[in-house]
Scaffold this motif. Structure first.
Motif, mmCIF file in Angstrom:
data_model
loop_
_atom_site.group_PDB
_atom_site.id
_atom_site.type_symbol
_atom_site.label_atom_id
_atom_site.label_comp_id
_atom_site.label_asym_id
_atom_site.label_seq_id
_atom_site.Cartn_x
_atom_site.Cartn_y
_atom_site.Cartn_z
ATOM 1 N N GLU A 127 19.478 20.077 5.372
ATOM 2 C CA GLU A 127 18.443 20.325 6.370
ATOM 3 C C GLU A 127 17.371 21.300 5.901
ATOM 4 O O GLU A 127 16.238 21.270 6.383
ATOM 5 C CB GLU A 127 19.084 20.851 7.661
ATOM 6 C CG GLU A 127 19.880 19.813 8.430
ATOM 7 C CD GLU A 127 19.012 18.637 8.869
ATOM 8 O OE1 GLU A 127 17.845 18.881 9.283
ATOM 9 O OE2 GLU A 127 19.457 17.495 8.776
ATOM 10 N N LYS A 128 17.708 22.166 4.968
ATOM 11 C CA LYS A 128 16.719 23.163 4.552
ATOM 12 C C LYS A 128 15.530 22.536 3.821
ATOM 13 O O LYS A 128 14.506 23.197 3.637
ATOM 14 C CB LYS A 128 17.372 24.253 3.695
ATOM 15 C CG LYS A 128 18.028 23.765 2.414
ATOM 16 C CD LYS A 128 18.729 24.933 1.713
ATOM 17 C CE LYS A 128 19.407 24.495 0.415
ATOM 18 N NZ LYS A 128 20.059 25.628 -0.280
ATOM 19 N N TYR A 129 15.656 21.260 3.417
ATOM 20 C CA TYR A 129 14.542 20.549 2.778
ATOM 21 C C TYR A 129 14.012 19.425 3.669
ATOM 22 O O TYR A 129 13.347 18.510 3.176
ATOM 23 C CB TYR A 129 14.981 19.986 1.423
ATOM 24 C CG TYR A 129 15.054 21.042 0.336
ATOM 25 C CD1 TYR A 129 13.962 21.314 -0.475
ATOM 26 C CD2 TYR A 129 16.216 21.786 0.144
ATOM 27 C CE1 TYR A 129 14.017 22.284 -1.458
ATOM 28 C CE2 TYR A 129 16.278 22.769 -0.837
ATOM 29 C CZ TYR A 129 15.176 23.008 -1.640
ATOM 30 O OH TYR A 129 15.238 23.984 -2.606
ATOM 31 N N ALA A 130 14.245 19.493 4.968
ATOM 32 C CA ALA A 130 13.815 18.435 5.881
ATOM 33 C C ALA A 130 12.291 18.280 5.903
ATOM 34 O O ALA A 130 11.770 17.173 6.106
ATOM 35 C CB ALA A 130 14.320 18.728 7.295
ATOM 36 N N SER A 131 11.549 19.352 5.693
ATOM 37 C CA SER A 131 10.087 19.263 5.719
ATOM 38 C C SER A 131 9.525 18.443 4.564
ATOM 39 O O SER A 131 8.330 18.120 4.554
ATOM 40 C CB SER A 131 9.480 20.670 5.692
ATOM 41 O OG SER A 131 9.889 21.378 4.536
ATOM 42 N N LEU A 132 10.372 18.086 3.600
ATOM 43 C CA LEU A 132 9.935 17.251 2.472
ATOM 44 C C LEU A 132 9.801 15.780 2.857
ATOM 45 O O LEU A 132 9.022 15.041 2.231
ATOM 46 C CB LEU A 132 10.928 17.416 1.307
ATOM 47 C CG LEU A 132 10.717 16.557 0.059
ATOM 48 C CD1 LEU A 132 9.338 16.779 -0.535
ATOM 49 C CD2 LEU A 132 11.795 16.867 -0.976
#
Length: 467
Positions: A313-318
């Motif tokens: 989830e910590k890279y969801a903005s990708l």
């Protein structure tokens, strides 16, 4: 010939996949901001490699003297000299670079990274000379074995440090093992020497490549510098990961196509066999088209799965940036077609001219990020720059030879790009949308292969013996 191509692709893919897996594992195990700091290591190493790019490895493959032991020794000596100068430069500049990026705590890491250009310069050039005879295993082993060991080492390194230092020691391990492996698979003794005439010849050959490398640094790292400087390490981590996920597959394909066709193109040009050179040029172009289309389709089908399942989830903005990133690197892969063919014909500045428009949009990218705070306009401006660069590279190539006839492949590639953009943004959620996407992708794959007439003809010929 298909067996040779499969060996090249498999070797390049294995090494690149292991490096990608290493980066993904690092991103998963350490905090996002620390991965942003780790991304600056690649930026720093790229600038050191850029300042010492003279095409010495390509000379071993391209030059008529490439098999001569004295010529090889002179190139290795020049390589060692430039590697030592690069290491010294990084030692001196480590502190100012860390201050510029706003991470003074990383200065000591940059000093340790000074070992990397030295390790790289110690690689034995036999791994490149073997390509002249169609032997690719030494080069493949030199890339794959160190990448495997570095990947295995990531987990314990992350457990020990739990920050960007895990990336630092993985990079150092990879570079050191690369040098050792190249000597292990070499056939000739390693005897570097400094030779004034060869160095001058290399400078004449390599100056356009060096200028292009400076542009390539800005192409690959300029946007990252802007993002890191303006938006911080967490945003840099997202941007760097998007580039990594989409650039790595395109580099695998482009490097494999170049490794396969550059020796053949150079040989045909050396024999003044224009018809054979044009045939290989057409197949080279189509190989790059296939690389770009495969990247775009693969990102459409499995890109979101990889981000969610592997990075979390910590890279969801990708996720909303994946298709624009893939399109950017698709065009970049296609642009390798004219630059590879031009290099075989002695036009070493083709890549330089092809990168000028890409650099020209960087000030606009800086302005767009300041105004919007979003990375999306930065990516789309990069796409515009790559398209203009492709057009300029084709124009430059037309000055030294007639462009190969690849109309069907070009049209099917454009159709694939437009269709992927439609499929990616269809307002059809749920299982029905997924089904439409997969069916559309299969149709595009069939259309793409139907257009690769020259590449399919090339592989239908008698296979080249492997050594």
């Amino acid at each position: 010939m298909l067996r040779t191509a499969l060996l090249i692709v498999t070797g390049n893919a294995s090494a690149s996949a292991l490096l990608l897996a290493r980066n993904l594992l690092l991103a998963r195990l350490i905090p996002v901001a620390d991965y942003g700091v780790a991304a600056t290591f690649a930026m720093i190493m790229a600038v050191i490699e850029m300042t010492s790019t003279l095409g010495l490895q390509q000379q071993i493959v391209q030059s008529k003297r490439g098999d001569e032991p004295d010529f090889q020794a002179a190139l290795q000596g020049f390589q060692l000299l430039r590697g030592g100068l690069g290491a010294l430069a990084l030692l001196v500049l480590a502190g100012p670079i860390a201050q510029f990026l706003g991470i003074p705590q990383a200065a000591s890491a940059y000093r340790w990274l000074a070992l990397v250009p030295l390790f790289n310069a110690l690689q034995h050039f036999d791994i490149h000379r073997a390509q002249r005879a169609g032997r690719y295993r030494p080069l493949i082993l030199t890339g794959t074995l160190p990448a495997l060991v570095a990947f295995i080492a990531v987990w314990p390194l992350a457990l020990i440090f739990n920050d960007w230092r895990a990336a630092l020691w993985a990079i150092l391990l990879y570079a050191a093992l690369g040098a050792l492996t190249s000597h292990f698979v070499a056939e000739r003794p390693y005897r570097p020497r400094l030779d004034g005439p060869v160095m001058r010849e290399s400078l004449r050959f390599g100056m356009p490549l060096l200028a292009n490398a400076a542009l390539m640094y800005l192409v690959f790292q300029g946007d990252k510098i802007i993002v890191g400087r303006l938006a911080g390490m967490e945003e840099l981590a997202i941007f760097a990961m998007g580039m990594t996920l989409t650039l790595t597959p395109s580099l695998i394909g482009a490097k494999s196509v170049q490794n396969l066709f550059l020796p053949k193109l150079s040989s045909a040009h050396g024999r003044d066999d224009e018809a054979e050179h044009r045939r290989f040029a057409a197949a080279t172009f189509e190989g790059m088209f296939l690389t770009g289309s495969t990247l775009l389709l693969g990102t459409l089908l499995v890109g979101p799965i990889v981000v969610v399942a592997v990075l979390g989830e910590k890279y969801a903005s990708l996720l909303p940036l994946l298709i624009p990133f893939a399109l950017l690197n698709t065009i970049r892969a296609i642009k390798n077609g004219p630059s590879t063919v031009a290099l075989s014909a002695g036009q070493t500045d083709n890549g330089l001219w092809g990168n000028v428009p890409r650099i020209a949009v960087l000030p606009l990218s800086y302005w767009a990020l300041v105004q919007t705070g979003s990375m999306l306009p930065v990516i789309w401006l990069g796409i515009i720059g790559e398209l203009a660069g492709l057009a300029l590279a084709l124009w430059r190539l037309s000055k030294v030879m007639a462009l190969p006839e690849v109309n069907r492949a070009a049209l099917t590639t454009v159709f694939t790009i437009l269709s992927v953009l439609v499929l990616a943004y269809l307002p059809s959620p749920g299982s029905s949308g997924i089904l439409v996407t997969w069916i559309g992708a299969l149709v595009l794959v069939a259309a793409q292969f139907a257009g690769l007439t020259n590449l399919r003809s090339f592989f239908s010929r008698d296979p080249m013996p492997l050594a």
